[in-house]
Scaffold this motif. Sequence first.
Motif, PDB file in Angstrom:
ATOM      1  N   HIS A   1       0.901  -1.368   0.018  1.00 46.96           N
ATOM      2  CA  HIS A   1       0.045   0.118   0.123  1.00 46.96           C
ATOM      3  C   HIS A   1       1.020   1.138   0.174  1.00 46.96           C
ATOM      4  O   HIS A   1       1.892   1.327   0.671  1.00 46.96           O
ATOM      5  CB  HIS A   1      -0.997   0.005   0.942  1.00 46.96           C
TER       6      HIS A   1
ATOM      7  N   SER B   1      -8.274  -1.932  -4.259  1.00 42.76           N
ATOM      8  CA  SER B   1      -7.493  -2.407  -3.553  1.00 42.76           C
ATOM      9  C   SER B   1      -6.683  -1.181  -3.032  1.00 42.76           C
ATOM     10  O   SER B   1      -6.171  -1.148  -1.840  1.00 42.76           O
ATOM     11  CB  SER B   1      -6.619  -3.618  -4.077  1.00 42.76           C
TER      12      SER B   1
ATOM     13  N   ILE C   1      -3.432  -3.436   2.187  1.00 42.53           N
ATOM     14  CA  ILE C   1      -3.147  -4.532   1.453  1.00 42.53           C
ATOM     15  C   ILE C   1      -2.407  -4.198   0.316  1.00 42.53           C
ATOM     16  O   ILE C   1      -2.138  -3.113  -0.078  1.00 42.53           O
ATOM     17  CB  ILE C   1      -4.399  -5.260   1.029  1.00 42.53           C
ATOM     18  N   TYR C   2      -1.731  -5.250  -0.221  1.00 41.31           N
ATOM     19  CA  TYR C   2      -1.016  -5.195  -1.766  1.00 41.31           C
ATOM     20  C   TYR C   2      -2.117  -4.932  -2.800  1.00 41.31           C
ATOM     21  O   TYR C   2      -3.069  -5.503  -2.750  1.00 41.31           O
ATOM     22  CB  TYR C   2      -0.170  -6.478  -1.849  1.00 41.31           C
TER      23      TYR C   2
ATOM     24  N   SER D   1      -4.973 -10.144   0.292  1.00 34.20           N
ATOM     25  CA  SER D   1      -3.585  -9.499   0.104  1.00 34.20           C
ATOM     26  C   SER D   1      -2.699 -10.724  -0.294  1.00 34.20           C
ATOM     27  O   SER D   1      -1.903 -10.498  -1.225  1.00 34.20           O
ATOM     28  CB  SER D   1      -2.708  -8.503   1.086  1.00 34.20           C
TER      29      SER D   1
END
Length: 173
Positions: A10, A41, A47-48, A135
């Motif tokens: 993130h 996302s 999260i990624y 993630s």
Amino acid sequence: MTRKVIVVPHDRNWQRVFLAESQHLTMALGENMVNIYHIGSTSIPTIYAKPIIDILIEVKDLAKVDERDREIGSLGYVGMGEHGIVGRRFFRKDNAEGLRTHHIHTFETGSPQIDRHLAFRDYLISHPETALEYSELKQQLAQKYPNDIESYMDGKAEFISKIDKKAAQWQSL
């Protein structure tokens, strides 16, 4: 051109990028716009994500979005029509290097897609353990399918469907 599937940690600047872009889009859409939301996302702080800002725009009249295609295009977006979801106008934007930077998902007020997207985002923000699972899945799929966006998306589909159901129940409480 094959697009590489890359997910990154993130980036707190994503919210700033969303806010700046939303100002431009608000001007381009005028009085037809009802609300604008950061989704996907990049809107979930833990999260990624693929570094693409997903924007959901709620409008009064979807047909008027089509009339503003030139204004939206002047911001660097390419219109893709419904792009697989009935009742949506989808736009994408790439930077000068040809890397995708933004998606716009436009729906008319009352579309269940608005609630679905917002519930998914809010559920993951409120349930960090589930966000972490998502993630990790995204990272695994990006490693497994670095040059196959379709397989990456297909790999997430079951998880997303499961969370959509949980999020809808959670939202109704």
